[in-house]
Write an enzyme that holds these catalytic residues in place. Structure first.
Site, PDB file in Angstrom:
ATOM      1  N   ASN A 106     -61.020  43.740  24.433  1.00 58.29           N
ATOM      2  CA  ASN A 106     -61.917  42.608  24.710  1.00 58.29           C
ATOM      3  C   ASN A 106     -62.430  42.648  26.146  1.00 58.29           C
ATOM      4  O   ASN A 106     -61.713  43.009  27.075  1.00 58.29           O
ATOM      5  CB  ASN A 106     -61.256  41.262  24.382  1.00 58.29           C
ATOM      6  CG  ASN A 106     -59.944  41.010  25.093  1.00 58.29           C
ATOM      7  OD1 ASN A 106     -59.174  41.930  25.343  1.00 58.29           O
ATOM      8  ND2 ASN A 106     -59.680  39.762  25.422  1.00 58.29           N
TER       9      ASN A 106
ATOM     10  N   GLU B 236     -64.501  40.198  28.759  1.00 64.55           N
ATOM     11  CA  GLU B 236     -65.007  38.841  28.976  1.00 64.55           C
ATOM     12  C   GLU B 236     -66.041  38.818  30.095  1.00 64.55           C
ATOM     13  O   GLU B 236     -66.159  39.763  30.883  1.00 64.55           O
ATOM     14  CB  GLU B 236     -63.829  37.908  29.285  1.00 64.55           C
ATOM     15  CG  GLU B 236     -62.874  37.822  28.092  1.00 64.55           C
ATOM     16  CD  GLU B 236     -61.695  36.884  28.306  1.00 64.55           C
ATOM     17  OE1 GLU B 236     -61.508  36.371  29.436  1.00 64.55           O
ATOM     18  OE2 GLU B 236     -60.951  36.668  27.322  1.00 64.55           O
TER      19      GLU B 236
ATOM     20  N   CYS C 125     -65.321  40.742  21.681  1.00 62.11           N
ATOM     21  CA  CYS C 125     -63.955  40.955  21.172  1.00 62.11           C
ATOM     22  C   CYS C 125     -63.634  42.450  21.125  1.00 62.11           C
ATOM     23  O   CYS C 125     -64.524  43.302  21.031  1.00 62.11           O
ATOM     24  CB  CYS C 125     -63.826  40.404  19.759  1.00 62.11           C
ATOM     25  SG  CYS C 125     -64.029  38.629  19.612  1.00 62.11           S
TER      26      CYS C 125
ATOM     27  N   GLU D 290     -62.382  44.121  18.652  1.00 63.50           N
ATOM     28  CA  GLU D 290     -62.755  44.752  17.389  1.00 63.50           C
ATOM     29  C   GLU D 290     -64.198  45.248  17.428  1.00 63.50           C
ATOM     30  O   GLU D 290     -64.505  46.373  17.029  1.00 63.50           O
ATOM     31  CB  GLU D 290     -62.609  43.762  16.221  1.00 63.50           C
ATOM     32  CG  GLU D 290     -61.185  43.319  15.960  1.00 63.50           C
ATOM     33  CD  GLU D 290     -60.807  42.058  16.724  1.00 63.50           C
ATOM     34  OE1 GLU D 290     -61.239  41.900  17.886  1.00 63.50           O
ATOM     35  OE2 GLU D 290     -60.079  41.234  16.165  1.00 63.50           O
TER      36      GLU D 290
ATOM     37  N   CYS E 173     -61.938  37.229  14.612  1.00 66.03           N
ATOM     38  CA  CYS E 173     -62.827  36.068  14.470  1.00 66.03           C
ATOM     39  C   CYS E 173     -63.843  36.344  13.348  1.00 66.03           C
ATOM     40  O   CYS E 173     -63.984  37.480  12.865  1.00 66.03           O
ATOM     41  CB  CYS E 173     -63.544  35.771  15.787  1.00 66.03           C
ATOM     42  SG  CYS E 173     -64.856  36.929  16.185  1.00 66.03           S
TER      43      CYS E 173
ATOM     44  N   CYS F 216     -66.400  39.187  14.002  1.00 66.17           N
ATOM     45  CA  CYS F 216     -65.835  40.539  13.872  1.00 66.17           C
ATOM     46  C   CYS F 216     -65.630  40.887  12.401  1.00 66.17           C
ATOM     47  O   CYS F 216     -65.850  42.034  11.986  1.00 66.17           O
ATOM     48  CB  CYS F 216     -64.517  40.645  14.636  1.00 66.17           C
ATOM     49  SG  CYS F 216     -64.733  40.681  16.426  1.00 66.17           S
TER      50      CYS F 216
HETATM   51  N1  THU Z   1     -60.241  38.173  20.981  1.00 63.83           N
HETATM   52  C1  THU Z   1     -60.420  39.434  20.494  1.00 63.83           C
HETATM   53  O1  THU Z   1     -60.835  40.348  21.229  1.00 63.83           O
HETATM   54  N2  THU Z   1     -60.124  39.670  19.205  1.00 63.83           N
HETATM   55  C2  THU Z   1     -59.527  38.766  18.365  1.00 63.83           C
HETATM   56  O2  THU Z   1     -59.216  39.091  17.241  1.00 63.83           O
HETATM   57  C3  THU Z   1     -59.275  37.396  18.835  1.00 63.83           C
HETATM   58  C4  THU Z   1     -59.801  37.071  20.171  1.00 63.83           C
HETATM   59  C5  THU Z   1     -60.506  37.937  22.408  1.00 63.83           C
HETATM   60  C6  THU Z   1     -61.722  37.140  22.725  1.00 63.83           C
HETATM   61  C7  THU Z   1     -61.358  36.613  24.098  1.00 63.83           C
HETATM   62  O3  THU Z   1     -61.654  37.596  25.063  1.00 63.83           O
HETATM   63  C8  THU Z   1     -59.853  36.444  24.039  1.00 63.83           C
HETATM   64  O4  THU Z   1     -59.412  37.247  22.965  1.00 63.83           O
HETATM   65  C9  THU Z   1     -59.382  35.026  23.837  1.00 63.83           C
HETATM   66  O5  THU Z   1     -59.933  34.460  22.724  1.00 63.83           O
END
Ligand code: THU
Length: 157
Positions: free
Chosen positions: A62, A64, A73, A75, A112, A115
């Protein structure tokens, strides 16, 4: 009127060693991919690993951003990287691991909705099931196809 049911079954492993060799490799890749997370806001590190039809493993984590919707994310980072770099290969499996400070969370990081939809489309593109492996500290869940985490997939393409 009729009430209908959707039944989903999946495999649950208490240890990675119970899994077949290619899944073990993917689980380890997803856990190692967590170190690539850039998560200055949530501090939640997620790693993902996609296995392609020729055995290649593509990792993502991930990413941000201060403009929140601009982040991505793990994925989708992994799948878009696989799609962009290996457009002619099928994505047969994806593993996801989440946690804090390199330690796996107690509950699996479940993908999510966005994804799941992207997984669904790459699965439709290849015409082969993409398995989804969700990793936590105490267990690993394996879903045989994206439909099992996204019933009633939108696929009218
Ligand atoms: N996140 C993912 O990368 N994949 C998931 O399956 C759930 C959430 C990330 C998004 C964000 O950067 C952090 O986790 C918190 O939600």
């Amino acid at each position: 009127m009729e009430v209908k049911e959707v039944v989903i079954s999946y495999e649950e492993y208490s240890d990675v060693s119970e899994m077949e060799a290619c899944d073990q490799e993917l689980v380890k890749a997803a856990i190692s991919a967590m170190s690539g997370a850039y998560a200055p806001y949530s501090h939640f590190h997620v790693g993902a690993a996609v296995r392609l039809s020729d055995g290649t493993v593509v990792k993502g984590a991930n990413q941000e951003n201060a403009a929140f919707p601009s982040g991505l994310c793990a994925e989708r980072t992994a799948m878009f990287s696989a799609g962009a770099n290996y457009p002619d290969r099928d994505m047969l499996s994806i593993a996801v691991a989440g946690g804090v400070m390199g330690r796996l969370a107690e509950a699996p990081a479940t993908p999510c909705g966005a994804c799941r939809q992207v997984m669904a489309q790459y699965q439709a593109k290849s015409g082969k099931p993409m398995s989804v492996i969700l990793i936590s500290a105490s267990k690993i869940q394996k879903f045989a196809k994206v439909d099992d985490i996204l019933p009633f997939i939108f696929d009218s393409i």
